[in-house]
Design an enzyme around this catalytic site. Structure first.
Site, PDB file in Angstrom:
ATOM      1  N   ASP A  30      50.855  43.313  33.232  1.00  0.00           N
ATOM      2  CA  ASP A  30      50.139  42.053  32.604  1.00  0.00           C
ATOM      3  C   ASP A  30      49.546  42.079  31.268  1.00  0.00           C
ATOM      4  OD1 ASP A  30      50.856  40.329  34.813  1.00  0.00           O
ATOM      5  OD2 ASP A  30      48.702  40.598  35.561  1.00  0.00           O
TER       6      ASP A  30
ATOM      7  N   LYS B 154      43.956  34.635  33.012  1.00  0.00           N
ATOM      8  CA  LYS B 154      45.042  33.658  33.279  1.00  0.00           C
ATOM      9  C   LYS B 154      45.380  33.199  34.597  1.00  0.00           C
ATOM     10  CE  LYS B 154      47.781  36.725  35.819  1.00  0.00           C
ATOM     11  NZ  LYS B 154      48.026  36.258  37.181  1.00  0.00           N
TER      12      LYS B 154
ATOM     13  N   GLY C 107      42.014  39.906  35.549  1.00  0.00           N
ATOM     14  CA  GLY C 107      40.644  40.309  34.790  1.00  0.00           C
ATOM     15  C   GLY C 107      40.672  41.712  34.128  1.00  0.00           C
TER      16      GLY C 107
HETATM   17  P1  ATP Z   1      46.407  40.852  38.299  1.00  0.00           P
HETATM   18  O1  ATP Z   1      46.376  39.243  38.046  1.00  0.00           O
HETATM   19  O2  ATP Z   1      47.022  41.390  36.927  1.00  0.00           O
HETATM   20  O3  ATP Z   1      47.337  41.368  39.452  1.00  0.00           O
HETATM   21  P2  ATP Z   1      43.873  40.774  39.418  1.00  0.00           P
HETATM   22  O4  ATP Z   1      43.146  39.649  38.542  1.00  0.00           O
HETATM   23  O5  ATP Z   1      44.282  40.560  40.883  1.00  0.00           O
HETATM   24  O6  ATP Z   1      44.896  41.377  38.718  1.00  0.00           O
HETATM   25  P3  ATP Z   1      41.673  42.712  38.460  1.00  0.00           P
HETATM   26  O7  ATP Z   1      40.640  42.149  38.341  1.00  0.00           O
HETATM   27  O8  ATP Z   1      42.535  43.073  37.233  1.00  0.00           O
HETATM   28  O9  ATP Z   1      42.950  41.966  39.437  1.00  0.00           O
HETATM   29  O10 ATP Z   1      41.381  44.091  39.507  1.00  0.00           O
HETATM   30  C1  ATP Z   1      42.214  44.717  39.867  1.00  0.00           C
HETATM   31  C2  ATP Z   1      41.599  46.261  40.534  1.00  0.00           C
HETATM   32  O11 ATP Z   1      41.392  47.012  39.251  1.00  0.00           O
HETATM   33  C3  ATP Z   1      40.214  46.149  41.052  1.00  0.00           C
HETATM   34  O12 ATP Z   1      40.344  46.516  42.488  1.00  0.00           O
HETATM   35  C4  ATP Z   1      39.472  47.113  40.242  1.00  0.00           C
HETATM   36  O13 ATP Z   1      38.609  48.069  40.970  1.00  0.00           O
HETATM   37  C5  ATP Z   1      40.240  47.715  39.168  1.00  0.00           C
HETATM   38  N1  ATP Z   1      39.820  47.532  37.728  1.00  0.00           N
HETATM   39  C6  ATP Z   1      39.995  48.420  37.027  1.00  0.00           C
HETATM   40  N2  ATP Z   1      39.440  48.479  35.689  1.00  0.00           N
HETATM   41  C7  ATP Z   1      38.913  46.984  35.805  1.00  0.00           C
HETATM   42  C8  ATP Z   1      38.464  45.724  35.080  1.00  0.00           C
HETATM   43  N3  ATP Z   1      38.386  46.224  33.797  1.00  0.00           N
HETATM   44  N4  ATP Z   1      38.288  44.607  35.535  1.00  0.00           N
HETATM   45  C9  ATP Z   1      38.181  44.514  36.822  1.00  0.00           C
HETATM   46  N5  ATP Z   1      38.791  45.332  37.951  1.00  0.00           N
HETATM   47  C10 ATP Z   1      39.438  46.486  37.253  1.00  0.00           C
END
Ligand code: ATP
Length: 286
Positions: free
Chosen positions: A139, A12, A104
């Protein structure tokens, strides 16, 4: 009976993100407009006869144990549904930048909930899946629904609406820096940054008509992160130099995206960023 389900877990972007204030429980109330885009992880959930929950991921920076959001979702799903012998192998083909503000991890978790609901014949409706998901991450309910959504509360009170953004092209740029969401919220609290959500209704009305109003789009975290990570500003400048209608940061960052109405300009911006060593992607809304 099905034993394997493979799903596209979509990322997203936030077209709008503001923080209304801190709650007594430590969380923050937000106002956000989220939009799914066609950048996705591929999540494969395979039902096994034993072995518990196993995570396999092609990205070594993603945890492959109980810390993975996909693992947490599977574990809570089994516990909530009273499935004591739940065993699955979850393979995540990670394509969405990690910790980039693109949800992600949450989208992987949401896909696992959807897959387990089918593999274990639970027939839960989307609201029931959202209730499980919200206990793991704010989220996740949005990722279960997808599309265009007004997200309030801690991000879990959702008002989906139809938008028509087919004519827009989004160029995403992966900024090689990491952001602490916790620290970004602390800066907002400390500086008493006031909310700026008055124009949300106007944005929603425009999006429904397929008219993106670039000047109204806003992310409260952007200025804070730009002070820490100068590449956010320099990438925005590149996108603007190719006539992006708007360039801004997604979520708590640091991923930046540019919105274009002209595919040629979007493609040129994307290849210019790649030439500068930045991972960039051309995306559409879904
Ligand atoms: P958001 O936009 O919901 O705040 P984000 O995109 O900033 O999320 P993610 O990619 O979800 O961040 O990753 C955040 C942390 O979660 C990472 O540092 C990672 O170590 C951990 N993590 C746990 N499971 C996952 C996964 N399936 N995919 C990615 N990161 C993950």
């Amino acid at each position: 009976m099905k034993r394997v389900i493979r799903l596209k877990a979509y990322a997203k972007i936030n077209l709008f993100l503001d923080v209304k204030g801190k709650r007594d429980d430590g969380y923050h109330d937000i106002v956000s407009i989220m939009q799914s885009i066609d950048l996705y992880d591929i999540v494969t959930v395979k039902k096994k006869s034993s072995g518990g929950i196993k995570i396999i991921c092609n990205n070594p920076s993603v945890p492959d144990d109980h810390n993975n959001i996909a693992y947490k979702c599977a574990d809570l799903f089994f516990k909530t549904q009273g499935i004591t012998s739940g065993s699955v192998e979850i393979t995540i083909d990670k394509r969405i930048p990690v910790a980039g503000g693109l949800a992600g991890g949450s989208t992987d978790g949401a896909s696992v909930l959807k897959a387990l609901n089918i593999l274990y014949d639970q027939n839960l409706d989307i609201t029931e899946l959202c209730t499980i998901g919200s206990k793991i991450g704010a989220d996740i309910p949005y990722c279960l629904k997808g599309g265009t959504c007004l997200c309030e509360g801690i991000g879990d009170i959702l008002t989906p609406f139809e938008s028509d953004l087919k004519s827009y092209i989004f160029v995403l740029a992966e900024i090689p820096a990491s952001v602490s969401t916790k620290e970004a919220y602390e800066i907002i609290d400390k500086n008493n940054i006031k909310e700026n959500s008055l124009c949300v209704d106007e944005i929603i009305n425009c999006l429904k008509e397929g008219n993106l109003r670039p000047n109204l789009l806003y992310n409260v975290f952007e200025k804070i992160e730009e002070q820490n990570i100068p590449q956010i500003t320099s990438v925005k400048n590149v996108l603007d130099s190719f006539d992006a209608l708007k360039s801004m940061m997604s979520g708590s960052g640091p991923t930046v995206f540019g919105i274009f109405s002209n595919l040629k300009n979007a493609a040129s911006a994307c290849s210019d960023l790649k030439d500068k060593g930045i991972n960039a992607y051309i995306c559409r809304s879904i």
